[in-house]
Every structure is written in structure tokens, then in C-alpha cells.
Design a protein around this motif. Structure first.
Motif, short mmCIF file in Angstrom:
data_model
loop_
_atom_site.label_atom_id
_atom_site.label_comp_id
_atom_site.label_asym_id
_atom_site.label_seq_id
_atom_site.Cartn_x
_atom_site.Cartn_y
_atom_site.Cartn_z
N LYS A 40 -0.57 -0.05 23.61
CA LYS A 40 0.32 -0.53 22.39
C LYS A 40 0.90 -2.05 22.57
N PHE A 41 1.28 -2.57 23.76
CA PHE A 41 1.69 -3.98 24.09
C PHE A 41 0.60 -4.87 23.41
N ASP A 42 1.33 -5.61 22.67
CA ASP A 42 0.47 -6.83 22.06
C ASP A 42 0.93 -8.08 21.68
N PHE A 43 0.45 -9.05 21.28
CA PHE A 43 1.29 -10.21 20.89
C PHE A 43 0.48 -11.18 20.03
N LYS A 44 1.24 -12.02 19.05
CA LYS A 44 0.53 -12.85 18.08
C LYS A 44 0.41 -14.18 19.05
N PHE A 45 -0.73 -15.00 18.71
CA PHE A 45 -0.96 -16.21 19.06
C PHE A 45 -0.88 -17.19 17.87
N THR A 46 0.17 -18.03 17.94
CA THR A 46 0.19 -18.95 16.67
C THR A 46 0.44 -20.12 17.05
N ALA A 47 0.27 -21.10 16.08
CA ALA A 47 0.35 -22.60 16.18
C ALA A 47 1.38 -23.17 14.91
N ASN A 48 1.86 -24.25 15.23
CA ASN A 48 2.84 -24.61 14.29
C ASN A 48 1.92 -25.47 13.13
N LYS A 61 5.64 -20.88 24.93
CA LYS A 61 5.34 -22.02 24.20
C LYS A 61 4.83 -23.20 24.77
N TRP A 62 3.90 -23.92 24.34
CA TRP A 62 3.44 -24.99 24.96
C TRP A 62 2.85 -25.69 24.04
N SER A 63 2.60 -27.33 24.23
CA SER A 63 2.02 -28.31 23.28
C SER A 63 0.87 -28.94 23.91
N HIS A 64 0.18 -29.10 22.93
CA HIS A 64 -1.14 -30.31 23.32
C HIS A 64 -1.38 -31.14 22.23
N SER A 65 -1.89 -32.34 22.61
CA SER A 65 -2.33 -33.29 21.57
C SER A 65 -4.00 -33.43 21.82
N PHE A 66 -4.50 -33.38 20.82
CA PHE A 66 -6.26 -33.55 20.69
C PHE A 66 -6.28 -34.87 20.52
N TYR A 67 -7.47 -35.54 21.13
CA TYR A 67 -7.55 -37.22 21.39
C TYR A 67 -8.71 -37.47 20.61
N LEU A 68 -9.72 -36.39 20.08
CA LEU A 68 -10.83 -36.81 19.30
C LEU A 68 -10.83 -36.02 18.02
N PRO A 69 -11.31 -36.56 16.86
CA PRO A 69 -11.43 -35.77 15.85
C PRO A 69 -12.52 -34.79 15.91
N LYS A 70 -12.32 -33.42 15.46
CA LYS A 70 -13.25 -32.26 15.58
C LYS A 70 -12.78 -31.20 15.09
N GLN A 71 -13.68 -30.11 15.17
CA GLN A 71 -13.17 -28.87 14.72
C GLN A 71 -13.20 -28.04 16.02
N TYR A 72 -11.98 -27.40 16.33
CA TYR A 72 -11.80 -26.82 17.57
C TYR A 72 -11.49 -25.37 17.57
N ASP A 73 -11.75 -24.51 18.35
CA ASP A 73 -11.42 -23.04 18.93
C ASP A 73 -10.14 -23.07 19.69
N THR A 77 -8.52 -9.18 26.52
CA THR A 77 -8.00 -9.58 24.97
C THR A 77 -8.33 -11.02 24.88
N GLU A 78 -8.95 -11.36 23.58
CA GLU A 78 -9.06 -12.84 23.25
C GLU A 78 -8.81 -13.22 22.06
N LYS A 79 -7.91 -14.34 21.66
CA LYS A 79 -7.44 -14.34 20.29
C LYS A 79 -7.77 -16.03 20.01
N ALA A 80 -8.11 -16.35 18.90
CA ALA A 80 -8.41 -17.71 18.67
C ALA A 80 -7.90 -18.27 17.24
N ILE A 81 -7.57 -19.53 17.57
CA ILE A 81 -6.84 -20.19 16.12
C ILE A 81 -7.78 -21.32 15.82
N PRO A 82 -8.85 -21.31 14.75
CA PRO A 82 -9.34 -22.75 14.58
C PRO A 82 -8.55 -23.79 14.12
N ILE A 83 -9.02 -25.03 14.64
CA ILE A 83 -8.12 -26.20 14.59
C ILE A 83 -8.89 -27.30 14.12
N GLU A 84 -8.37 -27.87 13.07
CA GLU A 84 -9.12 -29.00 12.48
C GLU A 84 -8.29 -30.28 12.86
#
Length: 272
Positions: free
Chosen positions: A30-38, A94-106, A119-126
Motif C-alpha cells: 500500500k505504501f506509495d508516493f507521488k512524484f511531482t514537479a513545480n 525535494k531537490w532541484s535541477h536546471s536543464f542546460y539544453l532545449p529538449k523534450q525530457y523524461d 517502481t518507475e514514475k516519469a514526468i515529461p519535461i519540455e
């Protein structure tokens, strides 16, 4: 009679033990978590903040994670390197990251148990490159600042210093390698050479090949003076880009450190 009592007691203990194991397994399942981005869309060098939010009404501890996972890793498809979110006694909510190049990321969060992914959770990042130079717009350039941009997945960090030079905006881009002071002189020299290579390739990826390079143009200093307002001093221009909005130069500079001279490289950019 005594034997019956012992057998009955063992049976009770076995039932209790099995019940506890079933409860533990049930809790783990039952233990689970949400993976979110600002945010899921942004510009290069924007700060994306990722977070784990446990799906539970009670306070969740490292022990809760350790019951189900051996480790949880943050990775981005298409980029090398990773960041350990959870392992043994270490947990980052909580942690932060800056992307250096324009791209579609997962951006992915991967949970492991005994070497297997459970467990594998993904957030599409543009990530786009929509501002004038990196994360700067020349018409809203109004203050002096010095900022480093977090890169969790690599051994280098980009830093931007911006100021006014003769009333004109100036951006100075630096690339910093982690722990360079711990390297011996030979390896430090290799890293210094890589700094020029990295900055050059970075500009090429964003703005294509330079119009002028030291290997093809002997009088690069005169071309620099024609386009830029910042005094050269002892700096040696290596490459110059002239884009629709920018004039960009990659410098090589000898910097004295104690009894040694090391090569430093910087990018200067001004509005065109």
C-alpha cells in the motif's frame, strides 16, 4: 497434556507471526508516493524543483521507505548521471535541477529492491530556448547578479555573472568543474582544456558554428573590438558568434595562481 499446550502455544505464535508478516507485506504494497514537479515547461537554466509526496495520512519516515526500497534514483532519459533520492539513512523529499539544453525530457524516479526495479514514475519535461541569451532578455536586464545553476547529473556547473558595462548589458558565462582543486597539475590541465571545449560545444548547440574562429581568422582581436565594448586586457578571443540578438565571444585567459599560470575560459555576451 503438556505436549498439547506446547503445540497449541506454538500454533498461536505461528499464526501471530504469519499475521504480522501479512500486515507488513500489506503495508509495503500500500505504501506509495507521488512524484511531482513545480513545472513541466520552462526555459533553459530555469530551476525545476522535483518532490516526493507520500500517499499517506500519517507522517512518513525513512523507515517506511526502507521497508519497501533499497534505493530510489532520479534520472533523466537522454542525460548521463543520476541523483540518489533515497538510500539507507539518506532521503531527499525535494531537490532541484536546471536543464542546460532545449529538449523534450523524461524525468524519472526509479525504485529498486534487491537489484530489481519495483517502481518507475516519469514526468515529461519540455525545455525551450526562447529568451535572448540563455535565460536573459536584454530589454529587461536591470540588475547585477551572480548565479550558479544546479546540475545534479553532471560534474560541471554553469554560472552567470551579469552587469552593466558602459551602460550596456554584459553577461559573463563560466563553467565550473567539481573538485578541480583536488586534481594534480597534469589532470588539472586536462580539465582546463576541457572547459574551453565544453563552452565551445555548448554555444554551437545553441547558436550553431561561430562566424569567426582563431584557427581561420588571424585578426580576431580587431573583429572583437569592432563589435564589443568591453576592454580586451590580456584576454585572447577564440571564437565569435554574431546572431540576430547577440554578439558572443569565447575567451582564453592566463590567470596567475601562486607560482603557476592556468588557462581560464569565459563567454562574454552583449546585445547586438
Amino acid at each position: 497434556m503438556i505436549l498439547k499446550r506446547i503445540t497449541f502455544s506454538l500454533l498461536i505464535l505461528l499464526v501471530i507471526s504469519c499475521t504480522k508478516e501479512e500486515e507488513t507485506d500489506d503495508l509495503n504494497n500500500k505504501f506509495d508516493f507521488k512524484f511531482t514537479a513545480n513545472m513541466t515547461k520552462g526555459n533553459i537554466l530555469d530551476l525545476f524543483t522535483f518532490e516526493i509526496i507520500p500517499v499517506s495520512s500519517k507522517e512518513v519516515t525513512k523507515l517506511d521507505f526502507s521497508r519497501k526500497y533499497d534505493s530510489i534514483i532520479f534520472k533523466v532519459e537522454g542525460l548521463s548521471g543520476s541523483f540518489t533520492v533515497f538510500e539507507k539513512n539518506s532521503l531527499s523529499y525535494k531537490w532541484s535541477h536546471s536543464f542546460y539544453l532545449p529538449k523534450q525530457y523524461d524525468a524519472k524516479l526509479i525504485g529498486y529492491k534487491q537489484g530489481s526495479i519495483i517502481t518507475e514514475k516519469a514526468i515529461p519535461i519540455e525545455v525551450k530556448n526562447e529568451k535572448d541569451f540563455l535565460n536573459v532578455n536584454w530589454n529587461s536586464f536591470s540588475q547585477v547578479s551572480n548565479t550558479g545553476y544546479i546540475n545534479l547529473l553532471s560534474n560541471n556547473t554553469l554560472g552567470i555573472f551579469q552587469k552593466l558595462e558602459d551602460s550596456l548589458p554584459l553577461v559573463v558565462l563560466n563553467n565550473y568543474w567539481e573538485n578541480i582543486d583536488y586534481y594534480d597539475l597534469v589532470n588539472k590541465k586536462l580539465i582546463e582544456n576541457e572547459k574551453e571545449t565544453y563552452l565551445y560545444k555548448y554555444m554551437v548547440e545553441l547558436y550553431a558554428s561561430p562566424q569567426y574562429s582563431y584557427s581561420e581568422t588571424q585578426d580576431l582581436k580587431q573583429i572583437y573590438k569592432k563589435h564589443f565594448t568591453v576592454p580586451l586586457e590580456d584576454k585572447k578571443p577564440q571564437h565569435i558568434w554574431l546572431t540576430a540578438k547577440n554578439k558572443i565571444v569565447l575567451f582564453k585567459d592566463e590567470v596567475e595562481t601562486g607560482n603557476n599560470f592556468v588557462i581560464d575560459n569565459q563567454i562574454y555576451a552583449q546585445p547586438r
